[in-house]
Design a protein around this motif. Structure first.
Motif, PDB file in Angstrom:
ATOM      1  N   GLU A 131       0.827  -1.183   0.000  1.00 54.14           N
ATOM      2  CA  GLU A 131       0.000   0.000   0.000  1.00 54.14           C
ATOM      3  C   GLU A 131       0.870   1.245   0.000  1.00 54.14           C
ATOM      4  OE1 GLU A 131      -2.397  -1.239   3.564  1.00 54.14           O
ATOM      5  OE2 GLU A 131      -4.036  -0.746   2.206  1.00 54.14           O
ATOM      6  N   PRO A 132       0.317   2.373  -0.416  1.00 55.25           N
ATOM      7  CA  PRO A 132       1.086   3.622  -0.415  1.00 55.25           C
ATOM      8  C   PRO A 132       1.571   3.977   0.984  1.00 55.25           C
ATOM      9  CG  PRO A 132      -0.960   3.857  -1.650  1.00 55.25           C
ATOM     10  CD  PRO A 132      -1.027   2.530  -0.952  1.00 55.25           C
ATOM     11  N   SER A 133       2.646   4.741   1.034  1.00 52.23           N
ATOM     12  CA  SER A 133       3.227   5.144   2.316  1.00 52.23           C
ATOM     13  C   SER A 133       2.211   5.907   3.157  1.00 52.23           C
ATOM     14  CB  SER A 133       4.453   6.033   2.063  1.00 52.23           C
ATOM     15  OG  SER A 133       4.963   6.506   3.276  1.00 52.23           O
ATOM     16  N   GLY A 134       2.114   5.556   4.457  1.00 52.49           N
ATOM     17  CA  GLY A 134       1.205   6.222   5.383  1.00 52.49           C
ATOM     18  C   GLY A 134      -0.144   5.541   5.462  1.00 52.49           C
ATOM     19  N   VAL A 135      -0.645   5.018   4.360  1.00 53.30           N
ATOM     20  CA  VAL A 135      -1.952   4.371   4.378  1.00 53.30           C
ATOM     21  C   VAL A 135      -1.883   3.054   5.130  1.00 53.30           C
ATOM     22  CG1 VAL A 135      -3.786   3.383   2.952  1.00 53.30           C
ATOM     23  CG2 VAL A 135      -2.616   5.490   2.229  1.00 53.30           C
ATOM     24  N   ALA A 136      -0.771   2.316   4.960  1.00 52.87           N
ATOM     25  CA  ALA A 136      -0.640   1.008   5.613  1.00 52.87           C
ATOM     26  C   ALA A 136      -0.669   1.143   7.119  1.00 52.87           C
ATOM     27  CB  ALA A 136       0.663   0.343   5.167  1.00 52.87           C
ATOM     28  N   ALA A 137       0.031   2.145   7.651  1.00 51.13           N
ATOM     29  CA  ALA A 137       0.065   2.309   9.107  1.00 51.13           C
ATOM     30  C   ALA A 137      -1.324   2.620   9.644  1.00 51.13           C
ATOM     31  CB  ALA A 137       1.050   3.422   9.483  1.00 51.13           C
ATOM     32  N   GLN A 138      -2.083   3.462   8.932  1.00 52.48           N
ATOM     33  CA  GLN A 138      -3.426   3.794   9.388  1.00 52.48           C
ATOM     34  C   GLN A 138      -4.328   2.575   9.372  1.00 52.48           C
ATOM     35  OE1 GLN A 138      -4.837   7.042   7.049  1.00 52.48           O
ATOM     36  NE2 GLN A 138      -3.144   8.411   7.609  1.00 52.48           N
ATOM     37  N   ARG A 139      -4.238   1.786   8.314  1.00 55.31           N
ATOM     38  CA  ARG A 139      -5.088   0.601   8.227  1.00 55.31           C
ATOM     39  C   ARG A 139      -4.726  -0.409   9.312  1.00 55.31           C
ATOM     40  NH1 ARG A 139      -8.206   0.250   3.768  1.00 55.31           N
ATOM     41  NH2 ARG A 139      -7.729   1.623   1.990  1.00 55.31           N
ATOM     42  N   TYR A 140      -3.416  -0.559   9.560  1.00 52.76           N
ATOM     43  CA  TYR A 140      -3.001  -1.537  10.573  1.00 52.76           C
ATOM     44  C   TYR A 140      -3.450  -1.090  11.956  1.00 52.76           C
ATOM     45  CZ  TYR A 140      -0.237  -4.436  13.634  1.00 52.76           C
ATOM     46  OH  TYR A 140       0.136  -5.303  14.604  1.00 52.76           O
ATOM     47  N   GLN A 141      -3.364   0.225  12.244  1.00 52.32           N
ATOM     48  CA  GLN A 141      -3.768   0.717  13.536  1.00 52.32           C
ATOM     49  C   GLN A 141      -5.245   0.462  13.783  1.00 52.32           C
ATOM     50  OE1 GLN A 141      -2.961   4.829  14.152  1.00 52.32           O
ATOM     51  NE2 GLN A 141      -3.337   4.743  16.351  1.00 52.32           N
ATOM     52  N   ARG A 142      -6.079   0.603  12.746  1.00 50.74           N
ATOM     53  CA  ARG A 142      -7.496   0.326  12.909  1.00 50.74           C
ATOM     54  C   ARG A 142      -7.752  -1.161  13.072  1.00 50.74           C
ATOM     55  NH1 ARG A 142      -8.122   4.194   8.732  1.00 50.74           N
ATOM     56  NH2 ARG A 142      -8.498   2.536   7.218  1.00 50.74           N
ATOM     57  N   ARG A 143      -6.917  -1.969  12.454  1.00 50.95           N
ATOM     58  CA  ARG A 143      -7.116  -3.410  12.493  1.00 50.95           C
ATOM     59  C   ARG A 143      -6.687  -3.997  13.839  1.00 50.95           C
ATOM     60  NH1 ARG A 143      -5.081  -4.376   7.985  1.00 50.95           N
ATOM     61  NH2 ARG A 143      -2.951  -4.911   8.583  1.00 50.95           N
ATOM     62  N   CYS A 144      -5.595  -3.503  14.422  1.00 53.77           N
ATOM     63  CA  CYS A 144      -5.100  -4.061  15.683  1.00 53.77           C
ATOM     64  C   CYS A 144      -4.446  -2.959  16.504  1.00 53.77           C
ATOM     65  CB  CYS A 144      -4.093  -5.183  15.424  1.00 53.77           C
ATOM     66  SG  CYS A 144      -3.510  -5.984  16.936  1.00 53.77           S
TER      67      CYS A 144
END
Length: 220
Positions: A89-102
């Motif tokens: 995923e694009p930079s920054g988007v992955a961290a946001q998605r992971y934070q919401r996931r766990c």
């Protein structure tokens, strides 16, 4: 004249002193008996002065923040998951998605002691709004806040004397399946911390509000 000489001889004979008797020698000790001299006496040294009693350890514990969420499996596994997401995923988007996931269940503490001391988390318990126990949460992975690095770093659970320290522990996630609906409820986290053998119990209330569900077309 002869008579005078005779009288003088008689007087001289009468005034002659008797011989002075010589002192008797001291009796010799019996054969085989020795006379030992008494040993010299050694003065008894004064008793040492006992050291003054140690001052009681002065400690301070504050439970500053609590996150009630999930258990992401530790920093290593969480980091691996973020790296895997970042590759796709694009930079920054992955961290946001992971934070919401766990999001990791954790607690932060502010500690201080008047002398060098070891820290031990003796217990962490979650209570509901009525004070009923919802289970014990195991604490692991202690870290301390590094002002220079601006992040939490590894910590050996030792406090320096008179040096306030901010620390963090990962916690086992609550048993949400048994608790049921976790949202819009207030919980109390109670932890017992031992600092140099001195136990302190601290609590903090945490309210979990239901997350906002966004429309798929809304950008975050």
């Amino acid at each position: 004249m002869r008579r005078l000489l005779f009288v003088l001889v008689v007087v001289a004979g009468c005034t002659k002193a008797d011989p002075v008797p010589s002192p008797s020698p001291a009796p010799a000790p019996a054969p085989g008996v020795a006379f030992a001299e008494p040993p010299p006496t050694t003065p008894t040294p004064p008793a040492p002065t006992p050291p003054p009693p140690a001052a009681p350890l002065d400690v301070s514990v504050q439970l500053t923040a609590v996150t009630l969420a999930d258990d992401c499996g530790g920093a290593t596994q969480a980091g691996a998951a973020r790296a895997k997401s970042a590759r796709s995923e694009p930079s920054g988007v992955a961290a946001q998605r992971y934070q919401r996931r766990c999001e990791q269940t954790s607690m932060q503490l502010a500690l201080r002691a008047s002398a060098v001391a070891k820290i031990e988390i003796k217990s962490v318990e979650l209570l509901d709004e009525h004070g009923k126990s919802l289970g014990m949460l195991a604490a692991r992975s202690p870290t301390q806040w590094s002002q220079g690095a601006s992040r939490y770093t590894a910590w050996d659970e030792t406090l320096a004397a008179d040096t306030p320290l901010k620390v963090s522990y990962m916690l086992q996630q609550p048993n949400w399946a048994k608790i049921g609906n976790r949202w819009n409820r207030t919980y109390t986290l109670k932890t017992v911390v031992s600092i140099g053998g001195v136990d302190k119990s601290v609590t903090k209330n945490v309210t979990l509000e239901a997350p906002t569900i966004l429309s798929p077309n809304v950008r975050t």
